[in-house]
Scaffold this motif. Structure first.
Motif, PDB file in Angstrom:
ATOM      1  N   ALA A 250      17.755  71.966  33.296  1.00  9.63           N
ATOM      2  CA  ALA A 250      17.638  72.593  31.979  1.00  9.63           C
ATOM      3  C   ALA A 250      16.937  71.702  30.967  1.00  9.63           C
ATOM      4  O   ALA A 250      16.726  72.103  29.824  1.00  9.63           O
ATOM      5  CB  ALA A 250      19.024  72.972  31.456  1.00  9.63           C
ATOM      6  N   ALA A 251      16.591  70.475  31.349  1.00 10.48           N
ATOM      7  CA  ALA A 251      15.928  69.566  30.418  1.00 10.48           C
ATOM      8  C   ALA A 251      14.479  69.986  30.213  1.00 10.48           C
ATOM      9  O   ALA A 251      13.773  70.338  31.159  1.00 10.48           O
ATOM     10  CB  ALA A 251      15.997  68.141  30.942  1.00 10.48           C
ATOM     11  N   SER A 252      14.022  69.945  28.965  1.00 12.99           N
ATOM     12  CA  SER A 252      12.627  70.211  28.631  1.00 12.99           C
ATOM     13  C   SER A 252      12.001  68.901  28.177  1.00 12.99           C
ATOM     14  O   SER A 252      12.428  68.311  27.177  1.00 12.99           O
ATOM     15  CB  SER A 252      12.535  71.260  27.523  1.00 12.99           C
ATOM     16  N   ILE A 253      10.988  68.434  28.900  1.00 12.60           N
ATOM     17  CA  ILE A 253      10.440  67.097  28.658  1.00 12.60           C
ATOM     18  C   ILE A 253       8.941  67.189  28.417  1.00 12.60           C
ATOM     19  O   ILE A 253       8.212  67.828  29.185  1.00 12.60           O
ATOM     20  CB  ILE A 253      10.724  66.171  29.847  1.00 12.60           C
ATOM     21  N   VAL A 254       8.492  66.541  27.343  1.00 13.90           N
ATOM     22  CA  VAL A 254       7.073  66.401  27.047  1.00 13.90           C
ATOM     23  C   VAL A 254       6.768  64.912  26.971  1.00 13.90           C
ATOM     24  O   VAL A 254       7.368  64.190  26.163  1.00 13.90           O
ATOM     25  CB  VAL A 254       6.693  67.096  25.723  1.00 13.90           C
ATOM     26  N   ALA A 255       5.858  64.442  27.819  1.00 16.41           N
ATOM     27  CA  ALA A 255       5.489  63.021  27.850  1.00 16.41           C
ATOM     28  C   ALA A 255       3.983  62.905  27.667  1.00 16.41           C
ATOM     29  O   ALA A 255       3.209  63.337  28.531  1.00 16.41           O
ATOM     30  CB  ALA A 255       5.918  62.383  29.167  1.00 16.41           C
ATOM     31  N   THR A 256       3.552  62.350  26.538  1.00 16.97           N
ATOM     32  CA  THR A 256       2.123  62.287  26.226  1.00 16.97           C
ATOM     33  C   THR A 256       1.719  60.893  25.756  1.00 16.97           C
ATOM     34  O   THR A 256       2.453  60.229  25.019  1.00 16.97           O
ATOM     35  CB  THR A 256       1.755  63.297  25.132  1.00 16.97           C
ATOM     36  N   ASN A 257       0.543  60.466  26.226  1.00 21.96           N
ATOM     37  CA  ASN A 257      -0.104  59.241  25.739  1.00 21.96           C
ATOM     38  C   ASN A 257       0.748  57.991  25.896  1.00 21.96           C
ATOM     39  O   ASN A 257       0.742  57.099  25.053  1.00 21.96           O
ATOM     40  CB  ASN A 257      -0.518  59.407  24.263  1.00 21.96           C
ATOM     41  N   ASN A 258       1.495  57.933  26.994  1.00 20.08           N
ATOM     42  CA  ASN A 258       2.277  56.739  27.315  1.00 20.08           C
ATOM     43  C   ASN A 258       1.510  55.887  28.322  1.00 20.08           C
ATOM     44  O   ASN A 258       0.664  56.382  29.065  1.00 20.08           O
ATOM     45  CB  ASN A 258       3.635  57.135  27.890  1.00 20.08           C
ATOM     46  N   THR A 259       1.826  54.589  28.344  1.00 20.18           N
ATOM     47  CA  THR A 259       1.141  53.662  29.235  1.00 20.18           C
ATOM     48  C   THR A 259       2.155  52.964  30.121  1.00 20.18           C
ATOM     49  O   THR A 259       3.108  52.358  29.628  1.00 20.18           O
ATOM     50  CB  THR A 259       0.346  52.610  28.438  1.00 20.18           C
ATOM     51  N   GLY A 260       1.932  53.062  31.437  1.00 18.18           N
ATOM     52  CA  GLY A 260       2.812  52.411  32.399  1.00 18.18           C
ATOM     53  C   GLY A 260       2.219  51.135  32.935  1.00 18.18           C
ATOM     54  O   GLY A 260       1.270  50.579  32.372  1.00 18.18           O
ATOM     55  N   ASP A 261       2.763  50.672  34.061  1.00 17.52           N
ATOM     56  CA  ASP A 261       2.341  49.395  34.640  1.00 17.52           C
ATOM     57  C   ASP A 261       1.747  49.549  36.035  1.00 17.52           C
ATOM     58  O   ASP A 261       1.567  48.554  36.748  1.00 17.52           O
ATOM     59  CB  ASP A 261       3.525  48.422  34.694  1.00 17.52           C
ATOM     60  N   ASN A 262       1.437  50.797  36.420  1.00 18.51           N
ATOM     61  CA  ASN A 262       0.881  51.059  37.749  1.00 18.51           C
ATOM     62  C   ASN A 262       1.851  50.702  38.872  1.00 18.51           C
ATOM     63  O   ASN A 262       1.449  50.574  40.022  1.00 18.51           O
ATOM     64  CB  ASN A 262      -0.442  50.317  37.973  1.00 18.51           C
ATOM     65  N   LEU A 263       3.123  50.533  38.535  1.00 16.42           N
ATOM     66  CA  LEU A 263       4.134  50.207  39.544  1.00 16.42           C
ATOM     67  C   LEU A 263       5.234  51.253  39.601  1.00 16.42           C
ATOM     68  O   LEU A 263       5.647  51.668  40.673  1.00 16.42           O
ATOM     69  CB  LEU A 263       4.738  48.828  39.254  1.00 16.42           C
ATOM     70  N   THR A 264       5.737  51.660  38.444  1.00 13.88           N
ATOM     71  CA  THR A 264       6.824  52.625  38.374  1.00 13.88           C
ATOM     72  C   THR A 264       6.289  53.958  37.860  1.00 13.88           C
ATOM     73  O   THR A 264       5.636  53.991  36.819  1.00 13.88           O
ATOM     74  CB  THR A 264       7.941  52.131  37.440  1.00 13.88           C
ATOM     75  N   PRO A 265       6.556  55.061  38.545  1.00 12.56           N
ATOM     76  CA  PRO A 265       6.116  56.368  38.045  1.00 12.56           C
ATOM     77  C   PRO A 265       6.736  56.688  36.692  1.00 12.56           C
ATOM     78  O   PRO A 265       7.864  56.281  36.396  1.00 12.56           O
ATOM     79  CB  PRO A 265       6.598  57.343  39.116  1.00 12.56           C
ATOM     80  N   LEU A 266       6.007  57.442  35.895  1.00 10.77           N
ATOM     81  CA  LEU A 266       6.505  57.829  34.579  1.00 10.77           C
ATOM     82  C   LEU A 266       7.738  58.719  34.683  1.00 10.77           C
ATOM     83  O   LEU A 266       8.693  58.568  33.928  1.00 10.77           O
ATOM     84  CB  LEU A 266       5.396  58.569  33.814  1.00 10.77           C
ATOM     85  N   ILE A 267       7.720  59.648  35.636  1.00  7.90           N
ATOM     86  CA  ILE A 267       8.756  60.669  35.663  1.00  7.90           C
ATOM     87  C   ILE A 267       9.087  61.022  37.103  1.00  7.90           C
ATOM     88  O   ILE A 267       8.224  60.930  37.986  1.00  7.90           O
ATOM     89  CB  ILE A 267       8.288  61.911  34.859  1.00  7.90           C
ATOM     90  N   ASP A 268      10.316  61.416  37.344  1.00  7.57           N
ATOM     91  CA  ASP A 268      10.730  61.703  38.716  1.00  7.57           C
ATOM     92  C   ASP A 268      10.445  63.152  39.077  1.00  7.57           C
ATOM     93  O   ASP A 268      10.213  63.997  38.220  1.00  7.57           O
ATOM     94  CB  ASP A 268      12.220  61.411  38.877  1.00  7.57           C
TER      95      ASP A 268
END
Length: 510
Positions: A359-377
């Motif tokens: 039921a979660a509604s998630i918006v993820a925009t313009n974030n920067t990761g480390d090329n190691l851990t995925p942003l979202i499952d």
């Protein structure tokens, strides 16, 4: 009182019999001084404030001192004037009550002020200092070994205080309260915010060695609106077994802004919406860092960022690093917006954002990761993921190919861009690009539906130049192909031969 009226300087409590010897109970003598000084100003006097001095020494108080409107009760300095507050057990007794004569609030007059003293002890359920009088101030105090340090209501200011080793640091209820430059050490609960609290600011405060929570929006609380927590530090240099989360929301309908704060070495979450419904929280420009700041500190093994539940949570321009589990977690119905954030070194979590709620509604925009851990499952439903950089996690080797997984997120289509180079030396002549759309479709063949992938190329420079690139798309693992039983696939896998010198892939949901 005639001679008191003629005196233009401070009233010294010793003139009224206070001994300040660490043995004699000076409660009655100090109250004589405050009553006499109160009479000199008059209830309607809005221009005169009388100063009452407790001089250097140890002053025993086994009762309540009433600091009236129009009065400044001052000591000779923290650690110089020491108030020995006799410990009561659960009587609710206050050591200092501002703006009252026993149970009756004072009439007109300037707001009362208390300052420049140290206090030791106090009732286990009553406050060392209590004020519900508009404009009152508590400043430059050192309060230790207390049940409740300060209980404060509407239109009050608490500033430049240290509260050390107690059950509750500050209990806040009311409106237009400013708490600034306060340091809290080894408190069970640092600051507790009760129902019907509005338009309050907590600025430049420091919370260290907390045992349970540093700031708590009280259990079953309601009607907490426009509370701002700004430029505060939350450090955990000891990992008590009782530690929970730094800032905990436990009520309903709280509205809070948390900005410019630093959360270091937390045992649990820096910010957690633990219970209740309808909370609205904005987190802006904060740092969540799981590493300890001092080699002598106990290192947390369970540090996390934000537990976003039961409401609307917006996270903007924050840094998440060195966390042991997830950066952000959603376990219930939540509207989560996370944007312009950086994350790195999420050491144990499977992803930066983890959701176990459909039921979660998630918006993820313009974030920067480390090329190691995925942003979202991949368990997240209804996610919108756009404009993120280095968010897919690490490339990995499988079946003689270099591959990367893209969570399907239950979306039907992805914009993608990839660049690959088939030349071992990395010669740019062999670098090719492609832009397109990959959509997930469902086909019904009898009773058993099948999911399959369709790639639509919008631009490609791989078609016209030799050598052609060997780019493969599969469900879940390399070689699984583009068709699977309905409900089984969770990843889109893009791969090239392991001999390639270069592969870059990016994707956004549509």
């Amino acid at each position: 009182n005639g001679w008191v009226r003629q005196y233009d300087g401070a009233v010294n409590v010793k003139w009224f019999g206070a001994k300040v010897d660490g043995v004699t109970d000076d409660t009655a003598s100090i109250n004589l001084a405050t009553i006499s000084a109160h009479n000199t100003t008059g209830n309607g006097d809005l221009t005169t404030r009388r100063t009452i001095l407790i001089p250097a020494g140890d002053c025993v108080i086994d009762g309540t001192v009433y600091v009236h409107k129009g009065q400044l009760l001052t000591g000779a300095g923290e650690g110089v004037t020491n108030i020995m507050s006799i410990v009561q057990t659960g009587t609710g007794r206050r050591t200092f009550l501002l703006g009252y004569s026993e149970t009756t609030q004072d009439g007109g007059g300037l707001p009362p002020i208390i300052e420049k003293m140290s206090t030791i002890g106090g009732d286990t359920s009553g406050a060392v200092i209590e004020s519900f009088v508009a404009g009152s101030q508590v400043r430059d105090m050192f309060i230790t070994s207390c049940g409740v340090g300060i209980r404060v209501g509407s239109d009050c200011i608490v500033t430049r205080c240290i509260i050390d080793q107690g059950l509750n640091g500050i209990l806040l209820s009311g409106q237009n309260v400013i708490i600034s430059d306060v340091i809290m050490y080894v408190m069970n609960y640092g600051l507790t915010i009760a129902s019907n609290t509005y338009d309050c600011q907590i600025n430049n405060c420091h919370f260290e060695y907390g045992k349970y929570n540093d700031i708590t929006f009280a259990d079953a609380s309601s009607n907490i609106q426009n509370v701002s927590i700004t430029n505060c530090q939350f450090l955990k240099n000891e990992q008590y077994a009782t530690l929970s989360d730094d800032i905990a929301f436990r009520g309903n309908g709280a509205n809070a802004l948390i900005s410019g704060c630093t959360f270091r070495n937390s045992k649990g979450y820096g910010i957690a919406l633990q219970s209740g419904i309808g909370n609205e929280v904005k987190v802006i420009g904060c740092v969540f860092n799981g590493n300890k700041t001092n080699p002598a500190y106990a290192q947390s093994l369970t540090s996390k960022g934000i537990n976003a539940r039961y409401g609307i949570v917006t996270v903007d321009s924050c840094d998440f690093k060195n966390l042991n589990v997830h950066g952000i977690q959603c376990t219930t119905s939540t509207d989560l917006i996370i944007k312009n954030c950086n994350y790195s070194s999420i050491t144990s979590g499977t992803s930066f954002i983890y959701s176990s709620s459909t039921a979660a509604s998630i918006v993820a925009t313009n974030n920067t990761g480390d090329n190691l851990t995925p942003l979202i499952d991949v368990g997240t439903k209804g996610a919108v993921v756009k404009g993120n950089i280095d968010w897919l996690g690490a490339f990995y080797a499988e079946g003689g190919r270099t591959a990367i997984r893209v969570p399907l997120l239950y979306n039907t289509a992805l914009n993608y861009t990839y660049t690959a180079n088939s030349n071992l030396s990395g010669n740019h002549v062999y670098r090719k690009n492609e832009i397109g759309i990959i959509s997930k479709q469902i086909e019904f063949n009898g009773a058993e539906p099948t999911e399959y992938l369709v790639k639509t190329v919008l631009f490609s420079d791989t078609t016209f130049y030799v050598p052609q690139l060997d780019v493969q798309i599969d469900f879940d693992t390399v070689g699984d192909g583009l068709n699977k039983a309905y409900g089984i696939p969770v990843y889109l896998v893009v791969s090239v031969p392991s001999s390639y010198a270069y592969l870059q892939f990016s994707a956004d949901t549509i």
